[in-house]
Design a protein around this motif. Sequence first.
Motif, short mmCIF file in Angstrom:
data_model
loop_
_atom_site.label_atom_id
_atom_site.label_comp_id
_atom_site.label_asym_id
_atom_site.label_seq_id
_atom_site.Cartn_x
_atom_site.Cartn_y
_atom_site.Cartn_z
N ASN A 1 0.83 -1.20 0.00
CA ASN A 1 0.00 0.00 0.00
C ASN A 1 0.87 1.26 0.00
O ASN A 1 1.97 1.27 0.54
CB ASN A 1 -0.92 0.02 1.21
N PRO A 2 0.34 2.34 -0.57
CA PRO A 2 1.12 3.59 -0.55
C PRO A 2 1.29 4.11 0.88
O PRO A 2 0.41 3.91 1.72
CB PRO A 2 0.28 4.55 -1.39
N VAL A 3 2.43 4.73 1.13
CA VAL A 3 2.64 5.35 2.44
C VAL A 3 1.96 6.70 2.51
O VAL A 3 1.71 7.21 3.60
CB VAL A 3 4.15 5.49 2.77
N LEU A 4 1.65 7.27 1.35
CA LEU A 4 0.99 8.58 1.30
C LEU A 4 0.22 8.69 0.00
O LEU A 4 0.73 8.32 -1.06
CB LEU A 4 2.06 9.69 1.38
N THR A 5 -1.00 9.19 0.08
CA THR A 5 -1.82 9.47 -1.11
C THR A 5 -2.24 10.92 -1.06
O THR A 5 -2.76 11.39 -0.04
CB THR A 5 -3.07 8.56 -1.15
N LEU A 6 -1.99 11.63 -2.14
CA LEU A 6 -2.34 13.05 -2.23
C LEU A 6 -3.46 13.22 -3.24
O LEU A 6 -3.39 12.70 -4.36
CB LEU A 6 -1.11 13.87 -2.67
N GLU A 7 -4.49 13.95 -2.86
CA GLU A 7 -5.63 14.20 -3.73
C GLU A 7 -5.83 15.69 -3.90
O GLU A 7 -5.72 16.44 -2.94
CB GLU A 7 -6.89 13.57 -3.13
N GLY A 8 -6.14 16.11 -5.13
CA GLY A 8 -6.37 17.52 -5.37
C GLY A 8 -6.44 17.86 -6.84
O GLY A 8 -7.16 18.78 -7.23
N HIS A 9 -5.72 17.13 -7.67
CA HIS A 9 -5.82 17.35 -9.12
C HIS A 9 -7.11 16.69 -9.63
O HIS A 9 -7.56 15.68 -9.09
CB HIS A 9 -4.61 16.77 -9.84
N THR A 10 -7.67 17.26 -10.68
CA THR A 10 -8.91 16.71 -11.25
C THR A 10 -8.68 16.01 -12.59
O THR A 10 -9.63 15.56 -13.22
CB THR A 10 -9.95 17.83 -11.42
N ALA A 11 -7.44 15.94 -13.03
CA ALA A 11 -7.07 15.22 -14.25
C ALA A 11 -5.69 14.59 -14.02
O ALA A 11 -5.07 14.80 -12.98
CB ALA A 11 -7.05 16.16 -15.46
N SER A 12 -5.20 13.87 -15.00
CA SER A 12 -3.93 13.15 -14.86
C SER A 12 -2.77 14.07 -14.48
O SER A 12 -2.65 15.18 -14.99
CB SER A 12 -3.59 12.44 -16.17
N VAL A 13 -1.92 13.57 -13.58
CA VAL A 13 -0.70 14.28 -13.19
C VAL A 13 0.35 13.97 -14.24
O VAL A 13 0.62 12.81 -14.55
CB VAL A 13 -0.24 13.85 -11.78
N SER A 14 0.95 15.01 -14.81
CA SER A 14 1.89 14.84 -15.91
C SER A 14 3.35 15.00 -15.50
O SER A 14 4.25 14.57 -16.21
CB SER A 14 1.56 15.81 -17.04
N SER A 15 3.58 15.65 -14.35
CA SER A 15 4.95 15.91 -13.93
C SER A 15 4.97 16.18 -12.43
O SER A 15 4.02 16.75 -11.89
CB SER A 15 5.49 17.13 -14.70
N LEU A 16 6.05 15.77 -11.78
CA LEU A 16 6.21 16.10 -10.37
C LEU A 16 7.67 16.05 -9.97
O LEU A 16 8.51 15.55 -10.71
CB LEU A 16 5.37 15.18 -9.47
N GLY A 17 7.95 16.60 -8.81
CA GLY A 17 9.31 16.59 -8.28
C GLY A 17 9.27 16.87 -6.79
O GLY A 17 8.23 17.22 -6.23
N PHE A 18 10.42 16.69 -6.16
CA PHE A 18 10.54 16.90 -4.72
C PHE A 18 11.52 18.02 -4.44
O PHE A 18 12.54 18.15 -5.12
CB PHE A 18 11.08 15.64 -4.03
N GLN A 19 11.22 18.80 -3.40
CA GLN A 19 12.18 19.76 -2.88
C GLN A 19 13.33 18.96 -2.28
O GLN A 19 13.15 17.83 -1.80
CB GLN A 19 11.51 20.64 -1.83
N ARG A 20 14.51 19.54 -2.29
CA ARG A 20 15.71 18.82 -1.87
C ARG A 20 15.60 18.17 -0.50
O ARG A 20 16.01 17.03 -0.32
CB ARG A 20 16.90 19.79 -1.87
N ASP A 21 15.02 18.84 0.49
CA ASP A 21 14.94 18.25 1.83
C ASP A 21 13.75 17.31 2.00
O ASP A 21 13.55 16.74 3.06
CB ASP A 21 14.95 19.33 2.91
N GLY A 22 12.93 17.15 0.95
CA GLY A 22 11.83 16.21 0.99
C GLY A 22 10.59 16.69 1.70
O GLY A 22 9.64 15.93 1.89
N ARG A 23 10.55 17.93 2.09
CA ARG A 23 9.39 18.47 2.80
C ARG A 23 8.22 18.75 1.85
O ARG A 23 7.07 18.62 2.23
CB ARG A 23 9.79 19.74 3.53
N TYR A 24 8.54 19.15 0.63
CA TYR A 24 7.51 19.51 -0.35
C TYR A 24 7.62 18.67 -1.61
O TYR A 24 8.71 18.26 -2.01
CB TYR A 24 7.64 20.98 -0.74
#
Length: 98
Positions: A15-38
């Motif tokens: 199972n996922p350790v975290l699920t984020l909901e908020g987009h209403t269509a497919s997510v096309s790109s993502l990334g993490f801030q260096r310290d992993g907070r965002y």
Amino acid sequence: PHIRLYEIHNPSMENPVLTLEGHTASVSSLGFQRDGRYLYSGSEDGTVKLWDLRSRSYSRSFDCKAPVNSVALRSEHDQIISGDQSGSVKIWDLTSGR
């Protein structure tokens, strides 16, 4: 559409350790801030979102007015750069929200 994060160092965890909901269509790109907070994401719904992983919700949402193809973080200037399907490249200031 959801963003699901998995623990890859523990293959028995299905199972996922975290699920984020908020987009209403497919997510096309993502990334993490260096310290992993965002985490930051772009979607075909025409938005760029900045997620605070401690609260599991997005703290900022930017309307690109067109489906987003790519996002990148320019951390030294607190900016997210997005490229969308209309051919626009936009710079979003995280401190002012514009």
